[in-house]
Design an enzyme around this catalytic site. Structure first.
Site, short mmCIF file in Angstrom:
data_model
loop_
_atom_site.label_atom_id
_atom_site.label_comp_id
_atom_site.label_asym_id
_atom_site.label_seq_id
_atom_site.Cartn_x
_atom_site.Cartn_y
_atom_site.Cartn_z
N GLU A 1 -10.55 5.74 4.00
CA GLU A 1 -10.37 6.79 3.10
C GLU A 1 -12.28 6.97 2.65
O GLU A 1 -12.07 7.16 1.19
CB GLU A 1 -9.42 5.71 2.38
CG GLU A 1 -8.17 5.85 2.29
CD GLU A 1 -7.47 6.92 3.15
OE1 GLU A 1 -7.91 8.30 2.44
OE2 GLU A 1 -7.25 7.31 4.39
N SER B 1 -1.98 11.07 4.90
CA SER B 1 -2.30 10.59 6.21
C SER B 1 -1.62 9.25 6.50
O SER B 1 -1.40 9.18 7.51
CB SER B 1 -3.32 10.87 7.02
OG SER B 1 -4.42 10.11 6.43
N TYR C 1 0.65 8.74 0.53
CA TYR C 1 1.51 9.57 0.67
C TYR C 1 0.76 11.56 1.60
O TYR C 1 1.30 12.53 1.42
CB TYR C 1 0.94 10.31 -1.46
CG TYR C 1 -0.47 10.42 -1.72
CD1 TYR C 1 -1.21 9.53 -1.60
CD2 TYR C 1 -0.99 11.13 -1.37
CE1 TYR C 1 -2.70 8.97 -2.34
CE2 TYR C 1 -3.02 11.49 -1.28
CZ TYR C 1 -2.89 9.79 -1.62
OH TYR C 1 -5.11 10.37 -2.19
N VAL D 1 0.59 -1.29 0.22
CA VAL D 1 -0.09 -0.01 0.24
C VAL D 1 1.34 1.35 -0.19
O VAL D 1 1.87 1.13 0.32
CB VAL D 1 -0.90 -0.09 1.19
CG1 VAL D 1 -1.12 1.04 1.29
CG2 VAL D 1 -2.23 -0.95 1.14
N PHE D 2 0.46 1.96 -0.50
CA PHE D 2 1.37 3.50 -1.27
C PHE D 2 0.72 4.46 -0.34
O PHE D 2 -0.31 4.15 -0.93
CB PHE D 2 1.58 3.42 -2.49
CG PHE D 2 2.59 4.76 -3.00
CD1 PHE D 2 3.77 4.98 -2.45
CD2 PHE D 2 1.25 6.66 -3.05
CE1 PHE D 2 4.72 6.37 -2.94
CE2 PHE D 2 2.99 7.47 -3.45
CZ PHE D 2 3.57 7.33 -3.28
#
Ligand code: SIN
Length: 181
Positions: A86, A11, A9, A6-7
């Site tokens: 999210e 939080s 960027y 998982v990337f």
């Protein structure tokens, strides 16, 4: 099933809050990070949104973040938790990310695209900074999100002019914002 990367960027750089076996700085080419997504569930409320980051496609850009390796046995539960976290407009995408040693790997990334109902899009940096300065939501102050992100990016050696310019404006306080006419 194999492990999932998982990337993060936004939080997810400074508060992943999910189990992972490895965390490595990584970059995503062709995308830029922007405070263009509205937040009504974390850093703002409905009718008075905060601003959080999303990714925009930008040829030549590179977004540095943190890649987390999620063990296969836990991936389904962790991804479902992340989907919930999210859910304010982000969708999972599969991308290729690069590591500093030149290797690359497929990863999942959460992107809020312009067609989601909370999308705010571009605005002058001063306006974005003052929206961040005044907003807060169930997860806390919007300013905390920006300051923690800037610190987290520095810790992984990222240079992000957009984020750092907003941090400077936020720290300068309301006097940096133009007077309303
Ligand atoms: C991310 O951090 O990768 C997604 C956006 C956010 O949660 O701030």
């Amino acid at each position: 099933m194999s492990d999932t990367w998982v990337f993060g960027y936004g939080s997810l750089v400074w508060r992943p809050a999910f189990a992972h076996s490895t965390a490595r700085p990584a970059r995503l080419e062709g995308w830029g990070r922007r405070f263009w997504q509205g937040s009504t569930d974390h850093r703002g409320v409905p009718g008075d949104p905060g601003r959080v980051v999303t990714l925009v496609e930008e040829p030549g850009a590179s977004c540095r973040g943190t890649a987390y390796r999620v063990p296969a046995a836990q991936a389904a539960r962790i991804l479902s938790d992340l989907d919930r976290r999210e859910r304010g407009g982000y969708r999972r995408r599969r991308v290729e990310i690069g590591f500093d040693d030149g290797s690359s790997v497929g990863a999942l990334v959460y992107v809020a695209s312009p067609d989601n109902p909370n999308y705010l899009g571009p605005a002058p940096l001063e306006e974005i900074a003052s929206q961040i300065a005044r907003s807060r939501g169930p997860s806390g102050r919007n300013s905390e999100y920006l300051l923690e992100l800037a610190a987290g990016l520095r810790a992984i050696g990222a240079r992000d002019e957009h984020v750092f310019a907003l941090e400077t404006l936020l720290r300068a306080g309301p006097s940096a914002a133009p007077e309303p006419v």
